[in-house]
Write a protein that holds these residues in place. Structure first.
Motif, PDB file in Angstrom:
ATOM      1  N   LYS A  31       0.829  -1.200   0.000  1.00 53.75           N
ATOM      2  CA  LYS A  31       0.000   0.000   0.000  1.00 53.75           C
ATOM      3  C   LYS A  31       0.866   1.253   0.000  1.00 53.75           C
ATOM      4  CE  LYS A  31      -3.933   2.208   0.201  1.00 53.75           C
ATOM      5  NZ  LYS A  31      -4.833   2.217  -0.987  1.00 53.75           N
ATOM      6  N   GLU A  32       1.927   1.233   0.827  1.00 48.65           N
ATOM      7  CA  GLU A  32       2.808   2.395   0.884  1.00 48.65           C
ATOM      8  C   GLU A  32       3.519   2.611  -0.447  1.00 48.65           C
ATOM      9  OE1 GLU A  32       5.440   2.133   4.205  1.00 48.65           O
ATOM     10  OE2 GLU A  32       3.863   2.442   5.704  1.00 48.65           O
ATOM     11  N   SER A  33       3.918   1.520  -1.095  1.00 48.57           N
ATOM     12  CA  SER A  33       4.571   1.633  -2.403  1.00 48.57           C
ATOM     13  C   SER A  33       3.617   2.235  -3.422  1.00 48.57           C
ATOM     14  CB  SER A  33       5.034   0.255  -2.883  1.00 48.57           C
ATOM     15  OG  SER A  33       6.013  -0.269  -2.004  1.00 48.57           O
ATOM     16  N   GLU A  34       2.353   1.811  -3.338  1.00 48.17           N
ATOM     17  CA  GLU A  34       1.334   2.355  -4.251  1.00 48.17           C
ATOM     18  C   GLU A  34       1.148   3.846  -4.026  1.00 48.17           C
ATOM     19  OE1 GLU A  34      -3.508   2.092  -4.771  1.00 48.17           O
ATOM     20  OE2 GLU A  34      -2.456   0.343  -3.928  1.00 48.17           O
ATOM     21  N   ILE A  35       1.085   4.257  -2.721  1.00 52.51           N
ATOM     22  CA  ILE A  35       0.889   5.679  -2.407  1.00 52.51           C
ATOM     23  C   ILE A  35       2.124   6.494  -2.801  1.00 52.51           C
ATOM     24  CG2 ILE A  35       0.545   7.329  -0.529  1.00 52.51           C
ATOM     25  CD1 ILE A  35      -1.946   5.765  -1.202  1.00 52.51           C
ATOM     26  N   LYS A  36       3.315   5.907  -2.632  1.00 52.57           N
ATOM     27  CA  LYS A  36       4.540   6.601  -3.029  1.00 52.57           C
ATOM     28  C   LYS A  36       4.551   6.870  -4.526  1.00 52.57           C
ATOM     29  CE  LYS A  36       7.589   4.948   0.657  1.00 52.57           C
ATOM     30  NZ  LYS A  36       8.726   4.076   1.016  1.00 52.57           N
ATOM     31  N   ARG A  37       4.086   5.861  -5.318  1.00 48.99           N
ATOM     32  CA  ARG A  37       4.027   6.059  -6.781  1.00 48.99           C
ATOM     33  C   ARG A  37       3.023   7.159  -7.118  1.00 48.99           C
ATOM     34  NH1 ARG A  37       4.481   0.351  -6.637  1.00 48.99           N
ATOM     35  NH2 ARG A  37       2.206   0.113  -6.781  1.00 48.99           N
ATOM     36  N   GLU A  38       1.918   7.172  -6.374  1.00 47.49           N
ATOM     37  CA  GLU A  38       0.898   8.212  -6.607  1.00 47.49           C
ATOM     38  C   GLU A  38       1.462   9.577  -6.240  1.00 47.49           C
ATOM     39  OE1 GLU A  38      -3.537   9.552  -4.968  1.00 47.49           O
ATOM     40  OE2 GLU A  38      -2.779   7.550  -4.493  1.00 47.49           O
ATOM     41  N   ALA A  39       2.184   9.648  -5.118  1.00 43.17           N
ATOM     42  CA  ALA A  39       2.777  10.913  -4.680  1.00 43.17           C
ATOM     43  C   ALA A  39       3.765  11.428  -5.724  1.00 43.17           C
ATOM     44  CB  ALA A  39       3.484  10.726  -3.337  1.00 43.17           C
ATOM     45  N   GLU A  40       4.586  10.531  -6.238  1.00 41.64           N
ATOM     46  CA  GLU A  40       5.576  10.918  -7.252  1.00 41.64           C
ATOM     47  C   GLU A  40       4.911  11.480  -8.484  1.00 41.64           C
ATOM     48  OE1 GLU A  40       9.450   8.977  -9.520  1.00 41.64           O
ATOM     49  OE2 GLU A  40       8.381   7.826  -7.983  1.00 41.64           O
ATOM     50  N   SER A  41       3.796  10.854  -8.894  1.00 42.86           N
ATOM     51  CA  SER A  41       3.099  11.323 -10.098  1.00 42.86           C
ATOM     52  C   SER A  41       2.465  12.693  -9.875  1.00 42.86           C
ATOM     53  CB  SER A  41       2.014  10.312 -10.501  1.00 42.86           C
ATOM     54  OG  SER A  41       0.972  10.274  -9.534  1.00 42.86           O
ATOM     55  N   LEU A  42       2.134  13.007  -8.599  1.00 40.23           N
ATOM     56  CA  LEU A  42       1.513  14.299  -8.282  1.00 40.23           C
ATOM     57  C   LEU A  42       2.542  15.350  -7.856  1.00 40.23           C
ATOM     58  CD1 LEU A  42      -1.572  13.030  -6.214  1.00 40.23           C
ATOM     59  CD2 LEU A  42      -1.603  13.947  -8.549  1.00 40.23           C
ATOM     60  N   GLY A  43       3.811  14.954  -7.797  1.00 38.38           N
ATOM     61  CA  GLY A  43       4.851  15.886  -7.352  1.00 38.38           C
ATOM     62  C   GLY A  43       4.811  16.142  -5.848  1.00 38.38           C
ATOM     63  N   LEU A  44       4.309  15.146  -5.088  1.00 36.61           N
ATOM     64  CA  LEU A  44       4.209  15.262  -3.641  1.00 36.61           C
ATOM     65  C   LEU A  44       5.196  14.320  -2.963  1.00 36.61           C
ATOM     66  CD1 LEU A  44       0.294  15.239  -3.307  1.00 36.61           C
ATOM     67  CD2 LEU A  44       1.787  17.240  -3.306  1.00 36.61           C
ATOM     68  N   GLU A  45       5.328  14.475  -1.654  1.00 36.58           N
ATOM     69  CA  GLU A  45       6.167  13.573  -0.862  1.00 36.58           C
ATOM     70  C   GLU A  45       5.292  12.668  -0.019  1.00 36.58           C
ATOM     71  OE1 GLU A  45       9.349  15.258   1.393  1.00 36.58           O
ATOM     72  OE2 GLU A  45       9.720  16.840  -0.085  1.00 36.58           O
ATOM     73  N   PHE A  46       5.745  11.425   0.174  1.00 40.91           N
ATOM     74  CA  PHE A  46       5.049  10.493   1.056  1.00 40.91           C
ATOM     75  C   PHE A  46       5.650  10.603   2.450  1.00 40.91           C
ATOM     76  CE2 PHE A  46       5.185   6.350   3.214  1.00 40.91           C
ATOM     77  CZ  PHE A  46       3.828   6.105   3.348  1.00 40.91           C
ATOM     78  N   VAL A  47       4.788  10.597   3.492  1.00 39.21           N
ATOM     79  CA  VAL A  47       5.283  10.663   4.869  1.00 39.21           C
ATOM     80  C   VAL A  47       4.787   9.441   5.634  1.00 39.21           C
ATOM     81  CG1 VAL A  47       3.333  12.129   5.623  1.00 39.21           C
ATOM     82  CG2 VAL A  47       5.411  12.005   7.004  1.00 39.21           C
TER      83      VAL A  47
END
Length: 557
Positions: A31-47
């Motif tokens: 799940k975290e890997s999925e959210i990290k990929r989503e964050a990268e596509s949006l130009g955001l950081e995962f915390v």
């Protein structure tokens, strides 16, 4: 035809539990890997919020109900940026919250993305906020106090840390420093362009540093919140209290908020039990005075008076007497405003708007006490009740605001107390001041100016030989304050009392009963009794290298 092996059956509960945890961890990582990929596509950081401590004053900026509703919370704040963790960072409500925070705190707000599981874990940090508000406590790690000494050579440098820490951490740093140097009070004093932070150490105020007003407002909000003061009221005085948890001890803090021309002033009084030593030798009572004290306090009835201005150590002297007399077969009750330190095995009563000293004393007498401490005698009713208690089998210890021991008796008579009642009730009158001790690590020999040297020698020559001890009037040595890291550059460290003890002799009793006694006459009687005055006691301590002549003249001349 191949043989298919049967699927293994898991029967061991521990193995099953371990497998379940492993599968949950795999799912979490996916799940975290999925959210990290989503964050990268949006130009955001995962915390990742799991295991991250969020200070109560940071997470509480967004109320819990608003955080739950919008799936967003604050996990980091310093002077340069605020960081949010959100499940849906592009949600319009989340964006609106970020914009409002940016305008309110005048700094950029970054929105990071997190998972529902991380968010749920972080929400539990709100429980720390609830506990903090319910208990009114601030927790300080002992290591933080020790780090203050290693990171900062001069406590005036604390102000440089204001832009490098959170509000919670910076306040803890200030309180840690106050504890480390035994400050009794911390002052936040608003001025025209900034706010001055001052410590009262050994009775003297010292300027530490100045704070930007916006930083002070955040500190003030946190203090008022924990101390249960009304945050939105700044035009009326308020009093509050909170508890500082440090190591394995609790330190009571008293708060006072006062509206001033440039804003609300805050003063924090630290009632650190480690800062007081309840032993007569530690107070500075010695020689004949100590023997007289020990003789008078063991009497089963009568009155012992401690006199002096506010902040002269009267309450500490009374506490020391009570500690000495506190036995299993003795009932001790105090009336105090406020209760400064908690004494084990003693009943302590708080005086307030609903209970005066006079009312409290009348009630206490019905509690079958042996010893009563009355915080202060302010009026005739309290004076007469205390005198009556002292004459009917109780030992009463109390305080009076007079400059010296000789002034106590005329003060009682001026209130309206009857001389023939007062005289037999008195056992001992103590007058005192507090003077600062020289730092033993850096004090240096000094030579007094000829005129001052002659005066000190003349005063010391009036002291009985048994009180002079080993001091040679023809070979006097004095010291001055210098300053070193051990004493924070002050040259002075800790305080000691200056005392004069007036024995209630038969001649003095006869004079009091006449009700025509003057302070001048009492001074003359005290000289005949060879009483050592506070000034003489001070010069003795200066000649012993405990303090300086300048300090004695400051507090006792």
């Amino acid at each position: 035809m191949g043989i298919t092996a049967p699927l293994p059956t898991i029967t061991d509960e521990d193995t099953a539990s371990a497998l379940g945890k492993k599968l949950t961890e795999i799912a979490r990582h996916e799940k975290e890997s999925e959210i990290k990929r989503e964050a990268e596509s949006l130009g955001l950081e995962f915390v990742k919020l799991m295991g991250k401590h969020i200070p109560p004053d940071v997470i509480s900026i967004i109320p819990k109900n608003q955080a739950e509703k919008n799936k967003v919370l604050i996990y980091f704040k310093d002077i340069s940026v605020i960081r949010l963790a959100a499940i849906e960072p592009l949600d319009k409500n989340v964006q609106k919250i970020a914009q409002e925070l940016s305008e309110e705190y005048d700094r950029p707000v970054k929105i990071d993305i997190t998972t529902q599981e991380n968010f749920d874990v972080a929400l539990k940090e709100y429980e720390n906020v609830r506990q903090m508000l319910i208990l009114g406590t601030i927790d300080i790690d002992e290591s933080a106090i020790s780090q203050i000494g290693t990171q900062i050579n001069d406590y005036r440098q604390i102000g440089t840390k204001a832009h490098q820490t959170t509000t919670s951490e910076f306040l803890n740093m200030i309180l840690s420093a106050a504890l480390r140097i035994n400050a009794s009070d911390v002052h936040f004093q608003p001025e025209e362009v900034d706010v001055k932070v001052r410590f009262r150490v050994d009775g003297v105020l010292h300027d530490l540093f100045s704070l930007e007003t916006n930083i002070y407002l955040q500190i003030k909000k946190r203090i008022k919140l924990i101390g249960k003061l009304k945050i939105n009221i700044e035009n009326k005085p308020q009093d509050g209290a909170l508890v500082l948890n440090s190591k394995n001890k609790k330190i009571d803090l008293r708060l006072s908020a006062l509206p001033t021309h440039y804003g609300e002033s805050l003063v924090i009084r630290l009632l650190n039990p480690d800062a007081i030593q309840l032993e007569f030798s530690a107070l500075g009572i010695h020689g004949r005075a100590l023997h007289l004290m020990q003789e008078k306090i063991i009497r089963s009835s009568g009155m012992i008076l401690a006199c002096g201005p506010t902040g002269s150590g009267k309450t500490t002297t009374l506490y020391t007497i009570l500690k000495k007399l506190n036995r299993e077969d003795t009932q001790i009750i105090t009336l105090e405003n406020p209760i400064e330190y908690k004494l084990e095995g003693i009943l302590q009563t708080q005086i307030d708007d609903n209970l005066s000293f006079a009312q409290g004393l009348k009630t206490v007498l019905r509690q079958d006490p042996n010893i009563i401490m009355v915080g202060e005698i302010r009026d005739l009713e309290t004076a007469e009740t205390a005198i009556s208690a002292a004459l009917t089998g109780h030992l009463v210890v109390t305080t009076l605001h007079t400059n010296n021991a000789a002034g106590a008796i005329p003060r009682f008579l001026a209130m309206g107390a009857k001389g023939f009642m007062l005289a037999p009730s008195l056992n001992l009158i103590i007058a005192q001041r507090l003077t600062r001790r020289l730092c033993p690590d850096c004090k240096a020999p000094t030579t007094l100016p000829p005129e001052l040297s002659a005066r000190v020698k003349s005063e010391l020559s009036q002291i009985p030989e048994e009180d002079l001890g080993e001091i040679n009037l023809n070979d006097l040595h004095f010291f001055k304050a210098v300053g070193c890291p051990k004493c924070s550059g002050l040259g002075l460290q800790g305080r000691i009392g200056l005392f004069e003890l007036l024995d209630i002799s038969e001649k003095l009793i006869a004079s009091i009963e006449s009700a025509a006694l003057t302070e001048t006459a009492i001074v003359q009687i005290s000289r005949e009794q060879k009483m050592v005055t506070m000034l003489h006691d001070g010069f003795l301590k200066a000649a012993m290298g405990i303090t300086s002549v300048e300090e004695i003249l400051r507090v006792a001349d």
